[in-house]
Design a protein around this motif. Structure first.
Motif, PDB file in Angstrom:
ATOM      1  N   SER A   1      38.807  45.086  41.368  1.00 36.23           N
ATOM      2  CA  SER A   1      39.461  44.027  40.626  1.00 36.23           C
ATOM      3  C   SER A   1      39.546  42.778  41.499  1.00 36.23           C
ATOM      4  CB  SER A   1      40.832  44.533  40.165  1.00 36.23           C
ATOM      5  OG  SER A   1      41.817  43.581  40.373  1.00 36.23           O
ATOM      6  N   VAL A   2      39.366  41.632  40.862  1.00 37.79           N
ATOM      7  CA  VAL A   2      39.368  40.395  41.644  1.00 37.79           C
ATOM      8  C   VAL A   2      40.720  39.692  41.500  1.00 37.79           C
ATOM      9  CG1 VAL A   2      36.872  40.092  41.399  1.00 37.79           C
ATOM     10  CG2 VAL A   2      38.393  38.969  39.794  1.00 37.79           C
TER      11      VAL A   2
ATOM     12  N   GLY B   1      44.817  25.467  39.858  1.00 36.01           N
ATOM     13  CA  GLY B   1      45.538  25.939  38.678  1.00 36.01           C
ATOM     14  C   GLY B   1      44.712  26.832  37.765  1.00 36.01           C
ATOM     15  N   GLU B   2      43.392  26.861  37.959  1.00 32.27           N
ATOM     16  CA  GLU B   2      42.551  27.680  37.068  1.00 32.27           C
ATOM     17  C   GLU B   2      42.180  29.027  37.674  1.00 32.27           C
ATOM     18  OE1 GLU B   2      39.235  25.685  35.141  1.00 32.27           O
ATOM     19  OE2 GLU B   2      40.227  23.747  35.425  1.00 32.27           O
ATOM     20  N   LEU B   3      42.498  29.227  38.955  1.00 31.12           N
ATOM     21  CA  LEU B   3      42.046  30.446  39.644  1.00 31.12           C
ATOM     22  C   LEU B   3      42.573  31.716  38.976  1.00 31.12           C
ATOM     23  CD1 LEU B   3      42.433  29.324  43.387  1.00 31.12           C
ATOM     24  CD2 LEU B   3      40.293  29.671  42.113  1.00 31.12           C
ATOM     25  N   GLU B   4      43.844  31.686  38.620  1.00 29.97           N
ATOM     26  CA  GLU B   4      44.492  32.870  38.039  1.00 29.97           C
ATOM     27  C   GLU B   4      43.826  33.238  36.711  1.00 29.97           C
ATOM     28  OE1 GLU B   4      46.735  35.662  39.204  1.00 29.97           O
ATOM     29  OE2 GLU B   4      47.296  33.766  40.180  1.00 29.97           O
TER      30      GLU B   4
ATOM     31  N   ILE C   1      40.837  32.414  35.613  1.00 30.66           N
ATOM     32  CA  ILE C   1      39.458  32.886  35.812  1.00 30.66           C
ATOM     33  C   ILE C   1      39.468  34.322  36.333  1.00 30.66           C
ATOM     34  CG2 ILE C   1      37.346  32.543  37.164  1.00 30.66           C
ATOM     35  CD1 ILE C   1      37.902  29.534  37.060  1.00 30.66           C
ATOM     36  N   ALA C   2      40.380  34.634  37.239  1.00 35.52           N
ATOM     37  CA  ALA C   2      40.476  36.008  37.754  1.00 35.52           C
ATOM     38  C   ALA C   2      40.687  36.976  36.592  1.00 35.52           C
ATOM     39  CB  ALA C   2      41.607  36.124  38.771  1.00 35.52           C
ATOM     40  N   GLY C   3      41.547  36.612  35.647  1.00 32.34           N
ATOM     41  CA  GLY C   3      41.804  37.459  34.479  1.00 32.34           C
ATOM     42  C   GLY C   3      40.535  37.662  33.654  1.00 32.34           C
ATOM     43  N   GLU C   4      39.825  36.570  33.423  1.00 33.38           N
ATOM     44  CA  GLU C   4      38.586  36.664  32.640  1.00 33.38           C
ATOM     45  C   GLU C   4      37.544  37.531  33.337  1.00 33.38           C
ATOM     46  OE1 GLU C   4      38.266  32.481  30.136  1.00 33.38           O
ATOM     47  OE2 GLU C   4      37.218  32.679  32.043  1.00 33.38           O
ATOM     48  N   LEU C   5      37.374  37.296  34.624  1.00 35.83           N
ATOM     49  CA  LEU C   5      36.370  38.060  35.364  1.00 35.83           C
ATOM     50  C   LEU C   5      36.744  39.537  35.388  1.00 35.83           C
ATOM     51  CD1 LEU C   5      35.248  35.845  38.396  1.00 35.83           C
ATOM     52  CD2 LEU C   5      34.592  35.738  36.008  1.00 35.83           C
ATOM     53  N   ASN C   6      38.036  39.842  35.526  1.00 33.85           N
ATOM     54  CA  ASN C   6      38.446  41.247  35.524  1.00 33.85           C
ATOM     55  C   ASN C   6      38.138  41.912  34.195  1.00 33.85           C
ATOM     56  OD1 ASN C   6      39.350  41.774  38.144  1.00 33.85           O
ATOM     57  ND2 ASN C   6      41.253  40.645  37.762  1.00 33.85           N
TER      58      ASN C   6
END
Lengths: 492, 95
Positions: free
Chosen positions: B2-3, B22-25, B27-32
């Protein structure tokens, strides 16, 4: 006489040969149709002067008795093909006003054969999308609407501008490209014909690369005959593309015999997917009945790794994309963002230039190729891809071609799936296998759903056997007698 | 696997794409979500299976090693963002 824009490409060639109308008249009718359809947002560049100049040259050739195979036929080009002197953007901000100084092999062959250039067509950014909603130029509207409903529907993607332009009678044919379904899904969503040829059939030289082991160009037209005519000009060996196949290009129209007696058609049981609407299953059954009635032999087959196709694709395609798109760095071409240092300039250029879906796929691709994950993701996916291709090799020991639905639904509404990447990716469930295995596959309109929207069937063939695919598609086309067309609501 | 936001920042750096803090979180959700879905491939038995590296079996053709193009400086520079005297330019990299 009916409007010149309503003709099929084949009938337009007949009319031009009979001097019923000139190429200039045909081009003018289409230039006017394009100008009146800006609501659809199908075109990102219109080239009316070029169209009329091409048409006049065509009329002159015909007058000299030197008519070429597609002489005087107005076509439009997906803005993923580099066109000399005409802005080419891949619908991305990062290419800025990039204006190629060269012409893609496929389009150069269309012009070689006398076709008339109407302009460049909208698409999902870098061909990444299934709804044309990721374009930097805004979404394309589907010319089709649900019966009694004015809600805007997507035309599919990524070749959504191509599909909308052909369905709305803005051109007689358009080029598309297909990496996971980008010709066939929009063709099905707009009631037109689209074929993704065998990998290697059409040169990829001069086409903006997305996933190089999957990308393939193909024609999008209103009839199977038109697709056969256009494919003949697009296909052929090109020394500039090392993956281009050195094989003779047949006259595909000769394959359209109407005779499928004795052909063995495979029905893959794994394509009966839970959650797909019943109307898709009914259309498939109808297709089976049509081919049976025409004398084909129907056999159930198994493609055991079907359910692994989409996850495999969403490793392989982003991995290749992350590598291919590394070239957009703001140094030699494209829209540069200033930075104090070189890495900062790269990061700002790419951060501002790529849209969300492209960024998402580059990040996924970078991740699955990164140290420590390469074997678990990318190598694993390449091995599963071998198994998917092997499924087809086994199946083709038993059958000559495969019949399947083209899409798991009819066109959906704008905004309906754009917030959920996974829901969007599922659009390619029936199409992506042919890309992974490198096989030719055709979408042909086969009927309307209960809401009055077109649905398509798909024929998948053996490698380099576009002829059988087209022949079967032609028989389905005749049996379906699909004459429905969208109302002309967009015309100003 | 998980990223988290740090992993997203790291791969964004590898990919040379500026991603706002502000977009990192998100994007992490989408990639996961995507990576969890891709994970199903691990269940496929690929023992002894060769990776597929080419869509159609073919050997890479060879051509004669000859110059076939050239003298097109103007074409090459035609789309350069900030050309100087026939050169591409970048921010200063040597102090």
């Amino acid at each position: 006489m009916s409007a010149l824009t309503d003709l099929s490409l084949a009938d337009a060639l007949t009319g031009l040969a009979a001097k019923d109308f000139s190429a200039r008249e045909l081009a003018t009718a289409h230039v006017e149709a394009v100008a009146a359809a800006s609501t659809l947002n199908a075109f990102v560049v219109e080239t009316p002067e070029r169209a009329l100049a091409d048409a006049e040259a065509s009329d002159a050739r015909r007058a000299r008795g030197e008519a070429l195979p597609l002489d005087g036929i107005p076509l439009a080009i997906k803005d993923l093909f580099c066109t000399k002197g005409i802005r080419t953007t891949a619908a991305s901000r990062i290419l800025g006003d990039f204006t190629p100084t060269y012409e893609s092999t496929v389009t150069s062959q269309l012009w070689r054969d006398g076709a008339v250039m109407l302009g460049k067509l909208n698409l999902d950014e870098f061909a990444m999308g299934s709804s044309n909603e990721t374009s930097a130029f805004g979404p394309v509207k589907n010319p089709w609407r649900r019966t009694g409903d004015t809600a805007v529907l997507v035309p599919g993607g990524s070749s959504g501008g191509s599909a909308a332009a052909v369905a709305a009678r803005l051109c007689l044919g358009a080029t598309g490209t297909d990496t996971g379904g980008s010709i066939r899904q929009p063709a099905a969503f707009t009631g037109i014909v689209g074929i993704k040829p065998t990998y290697g059939r059409c040169s990829r030289w001069g086409i903006v690369a997305f996933a190089s082991s999957l990308d393939q160009a193909g024609p999008m037209t209103r009839t199977v005959t038109d697709a056969a005519l256009m494919l003949r000009s697009m296909a052929g060996h090109d020394p500039k593309d090392s993956t281009s196949a050195n094989r003779a290009v047949p006259d595909y129209t000769k394959a359209l015999t109407g005779d499928v007696r004795g052909l063995k058609i495979g029905i893959p049981k794994e394509y009966r997917i839970e959650g797909v609407p019943a109307e898709i299953g009914r259309l498939w059954e109808q297709g089976i009945e049509w081919l049976k009635a025409a004398g084909a032999e129907i056999r159930e087959i198994s493609l055991p790794h079907t359910s692994q196709s989409l996850p495999t694709y969403y490793i392989v395609a982003p991995a290749e994309a992350s590598s291919n798109l590394a070239r957009y760095d703001g140094v030699r071409f494209g829209a540069r963002q200033p930075g104090r240092t070189l890495p900062e300039m790269y990061e700002k250029t790419r951060g501002a230039g790529f849209g969300r879906e492209v960024r998402r796929r580059i990040l996924i691709g970078t991740y699955v190729l990164s140290a420590g994950y390469y074997d678990a993701y990318y190598l694993k996916a390449q091995k599963v891809r071998s198994l998917i291709a092997r499924d087809f090799t086994e199946a083709y020991k038993e059958v000559d071609a495969i019949l399947a639905p083209a899409t798991p639904s009819a066109a959906f509404a704008a905004g309906e799936k754009s917030a959920d990447p996974l829901a969007m990716y599922l659009n390619d469930v029936f199409t992506v296998t042919a890309n992974l295995a490198g096989l030719p596959a055709l979408a042909v309109p086969a009927g309307l759903n209960s809401q009055g929207l077109p649905l398509g069937l798909q024929v998948i063939g053996r490698a380099f056997d576009e002829e059988t695919v087209l022949r079967i598609g032609h028989v389905i086309e005749k049996a379906a007698a699909f004459t429905a067309r969208p109302d002309n609501w967009w015309r100003v | 696997m998980s990223v988290d936001r740090n992993t997203v920042a790291r791969i964004a750096r590898l990919a040379r794409i500026e991603v706002p803090e502000g977009e990192l979180e998100h994007i992490a959700g989408e990639l996961n979500g995507i990576l969890a879905w891709i994970e199903q491939l691990q269940a496929v038995d690929t023992t002894g299976v060769e990776p597929m590296t080419s869509a159609v079996a073919s050997s890479l053709p060879l051509r004669a090693d000859l110059v076939s193009d050239g003298g097109i400086l103007d074409n090459l520079m035609a789309n350069a963002p900030d050309p100087h005297d026939g050169f591409f330019t970048v921010p200063k990299v040597v102090e």
